[in-house]
Scaffold this motif. Structure first.
Motif: not given
Lengths: 422, 319
Positions: B91, B95, B176, B180, B266, B268
């Motif tokens: 992820n 991203i 993502h 973003a 998502w 991270t």
């Protein structure tokens, strides 16, 4: 020489200033009560501590101003709490804690002020204060408990040819969980455009709180992955969810919007949920409460107020926490947002027993929730890992509801996620 | 010098010698003294935490309970064996790519436009910075509800046009892209301004002579602007890499739980770190993730540096 003189005078000035400050300090400590202070009260969701209630405290203690910070979810409040406990500063003077993550905090009683006083010994239900007591030290003052009823919208129910009045719905839903799901299937078959319940996750909470050792044994051993009850509950809720659910994950923005749009017809209704429903769906007018709960009774959630020792005004904060959790204030909170008191004295108070809620079409909430509280027979054991395990299971339920995984695949991932907590 | 015949009082002589050596020290050590604040500060807030995190990572360490027993590299091996860790790596990289690449392209284009002759230059330059001063929390809240799957603004608009709703939360790649978008909203303008500053420093006569030689706008952009922008580009890309790989606010606030979604769509690396450290209170494992993240950032930073050097030193496409 010149230089020394300067340093000397600076030193002299500093000493004088220190004395002056010290003088001020001694001057103020003699009458602490009048120093204006601000106390922060950190809560989440809806606690029912209205602005007028906090203003009332200000009238009683003119030097104390209370500011309330409200986190969106219990999860957010929990993360914030641990981050700032670790940092050693930044927490509110009074911090709300939910029963599910209280066990984690009970490992660190030194970080909290003892809230025991002579006249609060018998204030709460025994199991309520026991769940916040470590070696005789009471680290959390009980606010509410969450006896569960069923909230429903009469319009879609009537449209589907089912009963619409509270007594009729109560009769319809008396029985076990299968009965609740079966009625849901009948309802779904009529295709009213409304779902039967909001989400598998929320419904699962109802089941989880009906077992004494669902995820963990009393010694803290995790049994969630081997306990057949857990897997059975997981599977049955999800099987029902495929036809019955609105598939909106609880507390998500879509879930909130779903409440505002009346996207589902029934939901599990711990008392504190009333404020959530009325707050999110001001334009939905047909919410009612049925005095019934699948498989008997159940308690979901309920919270405490704690006073972290890192605060600057712990004595004043303790006073505030104990005032807010006194029967009178909790009854007021009950009438505002429905949070059912955990205070024994409140149960016989006519202000509570006679309470009605206009949003829920004048439901006699005092009567209903006192009945629902009496129906609760099990006090679930919740250990240190309870909240994390529940999160893993909830994630698993959502994965199936969002059609990303099958029930079996999702369960396998739940098992590995729970094992990774070790 | 033969000054030994002079009778210099003992005191004066030592004084002189002292002064002399003071002067020597001045020349020798002053430069270091002048640059020392950075290094002292770096040692304090950069190096020390880095090493201390390493120390934490080789212990059992409870967030609130503190140091436990020494476990060597157990925390690292545990983390590396977790499915969630590798999902987090995926992820983070995804991203990062989805945000950094368009962000830099847009930033360069915006900077080039701002660098040309515009009326009310200051107004335009300041406006690109407006998203940057909006609090990330506010951005995340607004975008989070815009990207709601059933009742969100984006999907409702798409429905009007007859496009099927996009699963902004359920689908990993869609989430993502949504995250973003928030990152780009915030950072494009900031990077554009830095690149603009770099562009302004390019000598104008280069452009003039190129124009005289018959180079068009596009040609001048690729042959002069980009190569001349190299140092600035390297700076922007390195900072964007560090920032992009440490991304936290936006994914954290993307839903109500802040744990990266039910299937870690998502989640991270920083969120995984946070989850281990602050939700599970296992600071040792969180520290191990922090170190692994550091390694990843250094590795990708070096790769980027190499690529940027290449791109920028090339004289554009061959004729």
């Amino acid at each position: 020489m010149n230089r020394f003189k300067r340093t000397g005078s600076i030193l002299g000035g500093a000493i004088a200033a220190t004395l002056l400050i010290a003088g001020c300090a001694t001057g103020t400590t003699s009458n602490t009560d009048n120093t204006p202070i601000t106390l922060t009260l950190a809560t989440f969701n809806k606690f029912g501590y209205s602005d007028s209630m906090l203003a009332q405290y200000h009238t009683l203690h003119p030097n104390v101003t209370v500011v309330q910070n409200i986190a969106a979810t219990s999860q957010a409040a929990q993360d914030n709490m641990f981050a700032k406990l670790a940092a050693g500063s930044g927490l509110g003077d009074v911090e709300a804690v939910e029963v599910d993550w209280m066990p984690k905090l009970k490992q660190y009683p030194n970080l909290f002020v003892d809230l025991n006083t002579a006249d609060t010994k018998t204030r709460w239900l025994d199991w309520k204060s026991a769940a916040a007591t470590v070696n005789g030290k009471l680290i959390g003052a009980g606010t509410d408990i969450g006896p569960e009823a069923i909230c429903y919208r009469s319009e879609p129910l009537v449209k589907a040819g089912l009963a619409g009045d509270p007594a009729g719905v109560a009769k319809l839903l008396t029985g076990d969980w299968n009965n609740y799901y079966t009625v849901g299937q009948q309802f779904a078959a009529k295709k009213t455009g409304t779902a039967w319940f909001d989400s598998a996750g929320a419904t699962f909470q109802g089941l989880a709180n009906q077992y004494s050792n669902f995820f963990e044994q009393n010694d803290g051993t995790v049994v969630a992955t081997t306990n057949p009850d857990v897997k059975a509950a997981f599977t049955s809720v999800l099987t029902a969810s495929s036809t019955n659910s609105a598939h909106l994950q609880e507390w998500s923005t879509d879930w909130n919007a779903g409440l505002a749009n009346g996207a589902w017809a029934t939901m599990l209704c711990p008392s504190w949920m009333l404020g959530v429903i009325s707050g999110n769906g001001p334009k939905v007018t047909d919410w009612k409460i049925a005095n019934v709960f699948p498989n008997g009774g159940g308690n979901w959630g309920g919270s405490y107020l704690t006073v972290p020792t890192q605060g600057k005004h712990t004595a004043a904060a303790k006073e505030l926490a104990l005032w807010l959790t006194a029967p009178a204030q909790q009854i007021a909170a009950f009438t505002t947002t429905g949070n059912y008191p955990s205070q024994v004295a409140a149960y016989t108070d006519p202000a509570l027993t006679g309470a009605m809620n206009p949003y829920f079409n004048n439901a006699p909430i005092g009567q209903i929730f006192s009945d629902r509280a009496k129906a609760v027979k099990v006090t679930p054991y919740k250990g240190v890992k309870y909240a994390a395990i529940m999160q893993a299971v909830q994630d698993g339920l959502t994965r199936v509801e969002s059609k990303k995984q099958t029930i079996d695949a999702s369960w396998t991932q739940v098992v590995s996620d729970i094992k990774a907590l070790g | 010098m033969t000054t030994s015949t002079f009778v210099v009082p003992e005191r004066t002589r030592s004084r002189l010698a002292f002064r002399e050596s003071l002067g020597r020290w001045d020349v020798r050590f002053s430069p270091y003294l002048f640059v020392s604040p950075f290094f002292i500060l770096f040692a304090l807030v950069g190096l020390f935490p880095l090493l201390y995190t390493g120390w934490v990572a080789v212990h059992q360490w409870d967030l609130l309970g503190g140091q436990g027993k020494w476990v060597g590299f157990d925390n690292f091996t545990f983390v590396l064996q977790q499915r969630q860790f590798w999902v987090a790596v995926r992820n983070t990289l995804s991203i990062f790519l989805v945000s950094a690449v368009p962000q830099l392209i847009f930033a360069i284009v915006i900077a080039a436009v701002l660098d040309s002759n515009l009326r009310n230059k200051t107004f335009w330059r300041m406006s690109v910075l407006v998203p940057f001063v909006v609090m990330p929390v506010a951005v995340a809240l607004i975008f989070g509800s815009m990207f709601g799957e059933r009742y969100g603004l984006v999907n409702r608009t798409l429905a009007h046009v007859g496009i099927a709703p996009i699963l902004w939360h359920t689908d990993p790649f869609a989430s993502h892209v949504a995250i973003a978008t928030m990152v780009n909203f915030r950072w494009t303008g900031y990077n554009a301004l830095i690149l603009l500053a770099g562009m302004q420093a390019i000598p104008r006569d280069l452009y003039e002579s190129a124009a005289i030689d018959g180079a068009g706008r596009i040609n001048r952009f690729f042959r002069i602007t980009i190569p001349q922008l190299r140092p600035t580009l390297i700076f922007v890309i390195i900072t964007a890499t560090i920032g992009g790989l440490q991304i936290f606010d936006e994914p954290r606030l993307y839903d109500q739980n802040g744990l990266g979604g039910e299937n870690q769509q998502w989640m991270t690396m920083t969120i995984y770190l946070y989850k281990l450290g602050w939700t599970q209170l296992n600071f040792g494992r969180a520290a191990a993730v922090a170190w692994l993240l550091f390694v990843v950032i250094v590795a990708i930073g070096l790769v980027n540096l190499a690529i940027t050097r290449r791109i920028a030193s090339n004289e554009g496409p061959a004729n």
